[in-house]
Design a protein around this motif. Structure first.
Motif, short mmCIF file in Angstrom:
data_model
loop_
_atom_site.label_atom_id
_atom_site.label_comp_id
_atom_site.label_asym_id
_atom_site.label_seq_id
_atom_site.Cartn_x
_atom_site.Cartn_y
_atom_site.Cartn_z
N PHE A 15 1.40 -1.15 0.08
CA PHE A 15 0.00 0.04 0.15
C PHE A 15 0.81 1.35 0.12
O PHE A 15 1.69 1.37 1.28
CB PHE A 15 -1.06 0.26 1.41
N ALA A 16 0.76 1.76 -0.82
CA ALA A 16 2.11 2.72 -1.63
C ALA A 16 1.30 4.72 -0.89
O ALA A 16 0.16 4.44 -2.17
CB ALA A 16 2.22 3.28 -2.36
N LEU A 17 1.41 4.95 -0.09
CA LEU A 17 0.70 6.35 -0.02
C LEU A 17 2.07 7.28 -0.13
O LEU A 17 3.06 7.69 0.27
CB LEU A 17 0.88 6.42 2.23
N PHE A 18 1.66 8.31 -1.45
CA PHE A 18 2.35 9.06 -1.71
C PHE A 18 2.57 10.66 -0.91
O PHE A 18 1.13 10.90 -1.90
CB PHE A 18 2.89 9.28 -3.37
N VAL A 19 2.90 11.30 -0.06
CA VAL A 19 2.76 12.14 0.55
C VAL A 19 3.42 13.57 -1.03
O VAL A 19 3.85 13.37 -1.41
CB VAL A 19 2.94 12.65 1.73
N SER A 20 2.11 14.69 -0.43
CA SER A 20 2.76 16.29 -0.42
C SER A 20 3.74 16.57 -0.46
O SER A 20 4.33 16.54 1.10
CB SER A 20 1.62 17.80 -0.85
N GLY A 21 4.71 17.75 -0.85
CA GLY A 21 5.53 18.57 0.07
C GLY A 21 6.99 18.28 -0.69
O GLY A 21 7.42 16.35 -0.13
N CYS A 22 7.91 18.63 -1.03
CA CYS A 22 9.78 18.35 -1.44
C CYS A 22 10.11 19.63 -1.86
O CYS A 22 10.05 20.51 -2.37
CB CYS A 22 9.98 17.74 -2.68
N GLN A 23 11.54 19.95 -0.64
CA GLN A 23 12.25 20.68 -0.85
C GLN A 23 13.67 20.27 -2.23
O GLN A 23 14.14 21.39 -1.79
CB GLN A 23 12.78 20.52 0.75
N PHE A 24 13.30 19.44 -2.59
CA PHE A 24 14.51 19.65 -3.85
C PHE A 24 13.29 19.71 -4.74
O PHE A 24 12.01 20.04 -5.03
CB PHE A 24 14.54 17.43 -3.98
N ARG A 25 14.11 19.80 -5.86
CA ARG A 25 13.81 20.33 -7.49
C ARG A 25 14.62 19.46 -8.47
O ARG A 25 15.15 20.26 -8.97
CB ARG A 25 14.15 22.31 -7.52
N CYS A 26 14.77 18.37 -8.76
CA CYS A 26 16.08 16.89 -9.19
C CYS A 26 15.06 16.87 -10.78
O CYS A 26 14.01 17.62 -11.24
CB CYS A 26 14.61 16.24 -9.04
N LEU A 27 16.18 17.14 -11.75
CA LEU A 27 15.68 17.99 -13.14
C LEU A 27 15.46 17.00 -13.54
O LEU A 27 14.41 17.35 -14.65
CB LEU A 27 17.21 17.84 -13.89
N TYR A 28 15.01 15.35 -12.84
CA TYR A 28 15.04 14.96 -13.89
C TYR A 28 12.75 14.13 -13.30
O TYR A 28 12.76 12.92 -13.37
CB TYR A 28 15.43 13.18 -14.13
N CYS A 29 13.04 15.28 -12.40
CA CYS A 29 11.33 14.10 -11.87
C CYS A 29 10.67 13.97 -12.56
O CYS A 29 9.98 14.91 -13.38
CB CYS A 29 11.21 15.75 -10.85
N HIS A 30 9.72 12.94 -11.84
CA HIS A 30 8.86 12.62 -12.93
C HIS A 30 7.14 12.86 -12.62
O HIS A 30 6.34 12.85 -12.73
CB HIS A 30 8.71 11.29 -13.79
N ASN A 31 7.21 13.44 -11.10
CA ASN A 31 5.78 13.88 -10.46
C ASN A 31 6.54 15.10 -9.50
O ASN A 31 6.24 15.40 -8.69
CB ASN A 31 5.65 12.39 -9.53
N PRO A 32 6.72 16.80 -10.72
CA PRO A 32 6.84 17.78 -10.01
C PRO A 32 5.60 18.16 -9.28
O PRO A 32 5.11 20.06 -8.16
CB PRO A 32 7.31 18.64 -11.20
N ASP A 33 4.66 17.25 -9.40
CA ASP A 33 3.26 18.18 -9.34
C ASP A 33 3.28 17.94 -7.39
O ASP A 33 2.13 17.96 -6.37
CB ASP A 33 1.83 17.17 -9.53
N THR A 34 4.20 16.88 -6.92
CA THR A 34 3.92 16.83 -5.47
C THR A 34 5.10 17.59 -5.12
O THR A 34 5.26 17.78 -3.81
CB THR A 34 4.30 15.56 -5.45
#
Length: 204
Positions: A41-60
């Motif tokens: 059961f995978a729970l993906f929370v919102s909020g991230c202080q990184f800005r990875c160049l390859y991020c595939h879900n920047p909406d998080t």
């Protein structure tokens, strides 16, 4: 060398008008096969202080882009699958960066571990972990530590944040000698300039 003060910031614990602790969830996957051992059961929370160049879900990235849930609601949802998860896998909390909502995430882990008896895993960069005491990790069976690059200069260029807090967290998990901890990295040929990237591997 350890940093003088913990890197980054975690958000304060939040409670609604009825006193229920809540946080922000980007998405839920009830049959995840790549977020830890077994079916999760995978729970993906919102909020991230990184800005990875390859991020595939920047909406998080932004905390309030997620949907508000109380801890009670999340635990109740996981509880629907608990009998299966106890034999087939468990709960993984990922993101975003889950430790940005450390109070919310920690309470979910505590209740799932003690009330539902389900295996728990934290998928994290470890960047914010210095804000938390060792006891925070007592309800976490497995730490999946995401180390995106092993060269400090390239790491910061790739993520916008320094590597050192993540390495210090890895050392801390080793020192505790009670956490199952694995690390993983990502291989993106367009961004990589070296082949010295390590595969997912346990820290022992």
């Amino acid at each position: 060398m350890a940093l003088d003060k913990p890197a980054g910031e975690i958000v304060p614990a939040a409670f609604d008008a009825d006193g229920n602790q809540f946080g922000y969830i980007h998405s839920i996957e009830t049959g995840a096969a790549v977020d830890g051992p077994g079916m999760r059961f995978a729970l993906f929370v919102s909020g991230c202080q990184f800005r990875c160049l390859y991020c595939h879900n920047p909406d998080t990235w932004k905390l309030h882009n997620g949907k508000q849930y109380t801890v009670d609601a999340i635990v109740a949802e996981i509880g629907k699958y608990a009998s299966f998860l106890r034999i087939a896998g468990g709960l993984t909390i990922s993101g975003g960066e889950p430790l940005m909502q450390a109070h919310f995430v920690g309470e979910i882990f505590r209740r799932v571990k003690h009330e539902l008896k389900v295996h728990t895993a934290l998928d994290t960069q470890g960047f914010l972990a210095a804000h938390l005491p060792d006891e925070y990790f007592d309800n976490i069976d497995l730490v999946l530590l995401d180390i995106k690059q092993f060269d400090p200069i390239k790491y910061e260029a790739l993520t916008g944040k320094p590597l050192q807090p993540t390495l210090e967290f890895a050392e801390r998990m080793i020192h505790l000698k009670k956490k199952n901890c694995g690390f993983a990295t990502s291989w993106y040929p367009a961004l990589a300039t070296t082949s010295k990237m390590l595969p997912a591997s346990p820290i022992t």
